[in-house]
Design a protein around this motif. Structure first.
Motif, short mmCIF file in Angstrom:
data_model
loop_
_atom_site.label_atom_id
_atom_site.label_comp_id
_atom_site.label_asym_id
_atom_site.label_seq_id
_atom_site.Cartn_x
_atom_site.Cartn_y
_atom_site.Cartn_z
N ASP A 1 28.61 -14.41 -43.69
CA ASP A 1 28.07 -14.37 -45.04
C ASP A 1 28.91 -13.53 -46.00
N ILE A 2 29.85 -12.74 -45.46
CA ILE A 2 30.60 -11.84 -46.35
C ILE A 2 32.11 -12.12 -46.35
N LYS A 3 32.59 -12.97 -45.46
CA LYS A 3 34.03 -13.21 -45.39
C LYS A 3 34.52 -13.85 -46.70
N LEU A 4 35.69 -13.42 -47.14
CA LEU A 4 36.29 -13.96 -48.36
C LEU A 4 37.27 -15.08 -48.06
N TYR A 5 37.97 -14.97 -46.93
CA TYR A 5 38.96 -15.98 -46.52
C TYR A 5 38.78 -16.28 -45.04
N ASP A 6 38.99 -17.55 -44.67
CA ASP A 6 38.98 -17.94 -43.26
C ASP A 6 40.17 -18.87 -43.04
N ALA A 7 41.10 -18.44 -42.18
CA ALA A 7 42.33 -19.20 -41.96
C ALA A 7 42.12 -20.38 -41.02
N SER A 8 40.93 -20.54 -40.48
CA SER A 8 40.69 -21.59 -39.50
C SER A 8 40.65 -22.97 -40.16
N ALA A 9 41.33 -23.92 -39.54
CA ALA A 9 41.31 -25.30 -40.03
C ALA A 9 39.97 -25.96 -39.72
N ALA A 10 39.20 -25.34 -38.81
CA ALA A 10 37.90 -25.90 -38.44
C ALA A 10 36.83 -25.63 -39.50
N SER A 11 37.13 -24.72 -40.42
CA SER A 11 36.17 -24.39 -41.47
C SER A 11 36.13 -25.51 -42.50
N THR A 12 34.96 -25.76 -43.01
CA THR A 12 34.80 -26.72 -44.11
C THR A 12 34.42 -25.93 -45.36
N GLY A 13 34.27 -26.64 -46.45
CA GLY A 13 33.88 -25.95 -47.68
C GLY A 13 32.57 -25.21 -47.55
N LEU A 14 31.74 -25.65 -46.61
CA LEU A 14 30.43 -25.00 -46.42
C LEU A 14 30.53 -23.75 -45.56
N THR A 15 31.58 -23.67 -44.73
CA THR A 15 31.73 -22.52 -43.84
C THR A 15 32.96 -21.69 -44.13
N ASP A 16 33.76 -22.09 -45.12
CA ASP A 16 34.94 -21.31 -45.51
C ASP A 16 34.52 -19.95 -46.06
N GLY A 17 35.53 -19.12 -46.34
CA GLY A 17 35.27 -17.86 -46.99
C GLY A 17 34.82 -18.08 -48.43
N ILE A 18 34.29 -17.03 -49.03
CA ILE A 18 33.76 -17.15 -50.39
C ILE A 18 34.84 -17.59 -51.37
N LEU A 19 36.05 -17.11 -51.19
CA LEU A 19 37.11 -17.38 -52.16
C LEU A 19 37.95 -18.61 -51.86
N ASP A 20 37.85 -19.14 -50.63
CA ASP A 20 38.61 -20.36 -50.34
C ASP A 20 37.71 -21.56 -50.06
N ALA A 21 36.44 -21.46 -50.43
CA ALA A 21 35.50 -22.57 -50.27
C ALA A 21 35.65 -23.55 -51.43
N HIS A 22 35.44 -24.83 -51.15
CA HIS A 22 35.48 -25.87 -52.18
C HIS A 22 34.16 -25.84 -52.95
N ARG A 23 34.25 -25.83 -54.27
CA ARG A 23 33.04 -25.75 -55.10
C ARG A 23 33.11 -26.75 -56.24
#
Length: 330
Positions: A177-199
């Motif tokens: 809930d607090i991560k800003l960035y997630d380098a994992s390719a498995a992340s989607t816009g719903l599970t990415d970090g706050i700053l690298d999520a698709h909005r």
């Protein structure tokens, strides 16, 4: 009655002196150690309770160390989050300035925004303490679910119930809930970090990206990420959508900072409680096994006098026997 076979007086004096010496040894041991229950043979029940509680206190000492380490980790993340919020507000200001600006000005503002985006990543990457970073993560491996960050668990208490069963409690920080960035390719816009999520322009997250075309807004379907948004060549309508994206990220970051602040406060409260609990256990154990030094010192003096008197009594008893024997020698 006097007897040449048995010196009853000497035997009585010897027994009394032996008992006095035994008591004297016990008292001297208590004074030397400061304990009236130093071994199980002194008082099995009290010794057992004290030994268990001393063991628990050592575990609590480790808990206190863990809380200190956890507090440092949370404080580091909290500091990074606050700085990131300030920087994102600066980006928000730049977007407002870009709205209605000329193409040349938008290009200059875009340069400033990119510098601020780099600073956001630097804050997140730098918020590391003892190898732990809650703001910039890579959930590719090492997590229960790829793309989703595991909670950080901080040992907060060592417990023992009425049956004697020991257990450990933790304060959990939800990194997802607090991560800003997630380098994992498995992340989607719903599970990415706050700053690298698709909005979307509403600030809401979406699972898949729909990259916008500069200058040609697609009504309600274009997606942006705070980490990569750009105003160069984009229309005012698109910049308005970017403002909505930044607002959505700011809302999530404010909630994340609140959660970190609450965790930080809880850790500090638990540290204070653990310290008080350790002191309380020390006092309880002391009441069970510690010697009363004033009492033992007084008793020592009394026993030393009794020892001296016992030696004199034994000497007198032996002296009387020698007097009787001298009659036969005469």
């Amino acid at each position: 009655m006097s007897s040449i076979n048995t010196n009853a007086s000497a035997m009585t004096a010897l027994q009394t002196l032996a008992a006095t010496n035994k008591s004297l040894n016990v008292t001297q041991g208590r004074i030397a150690t400061g304990l009236r229950v130093a071994e199980a043979s002194d008082n099995a029940a009290y010794w057992s309770i004290a030994t268990t509680m001393r063991s628990d206190n050592k575990a609590l000492s480790t808990v206190q160390d863990s809380l200190g380490l956890g507090a440092s980790k949370v404080d580091t993340a909290y500091t990074g989050m606050n700085k990131a919020i300030d920087t994102l507000n600066d980006i928000k200001v730049k977007l407002v300035a870009a709205n209605g600006a000329s193409a040349a000005d938008k290009e200059k503002i875009d340069t400033e925004i990119k510098a601020l985006q780099s600073q956001l990543k630097a804050y997140a990457d730098g918020a590391t303490f003892s190898g732990s970073n809650m703001l910039s993560v890579d959930t590719t491996t090492g997590h229960a679910v790829a793309g989703t960050a595991d909670d950080v668990k901080i040992v907060s208490a060592f417990n023992r119930d009425a049956s004697g069963t020991a257990s450990i409690s933790t304060i959990d920080v939800k990194v997802q809930d607090i991560k800003l960035y997630d380098a994992s390719a498995a992340s989607t816009g719903l599970t990415d970090g706050i700053l690298d999520a698709h909005r979307l322009g509403t600030g809401a997250r979406v699972a898949a990206a729909s990259n916008p075309t500069a200058g040609a807004a697609a009504a309600g379907t274009d997606t942006y990420t705070v980490a990569t948004l750009s105003v160069k060549g984009f229309s005012d309508t698109q910049i308005g959508a970017m403002l909505g994206v930044v607002e959505g990220a700011l809302k999530e970051m404010t909630t994340a900072a609140t959660n970190l602040g609450a965790a930080k406060s809880r850790i500090e409260l638990q540290k204070a409680f653990t310290s008080s609990l350790m002191d309380s256990i020390d006092r309880g154990v002391g009441q069970l096994v510690d010697a009363d030094m004033n009492k033992e010192s007084t008793r020592l003096q009394a026993l030393q006098v009794q020892q001296q008197l016992g030696i004199q009594a034994l000497s007198i008893a032996n002296g009387n026997s020698q007097s009787i024997m001298s009659l036969f020698r005469g």
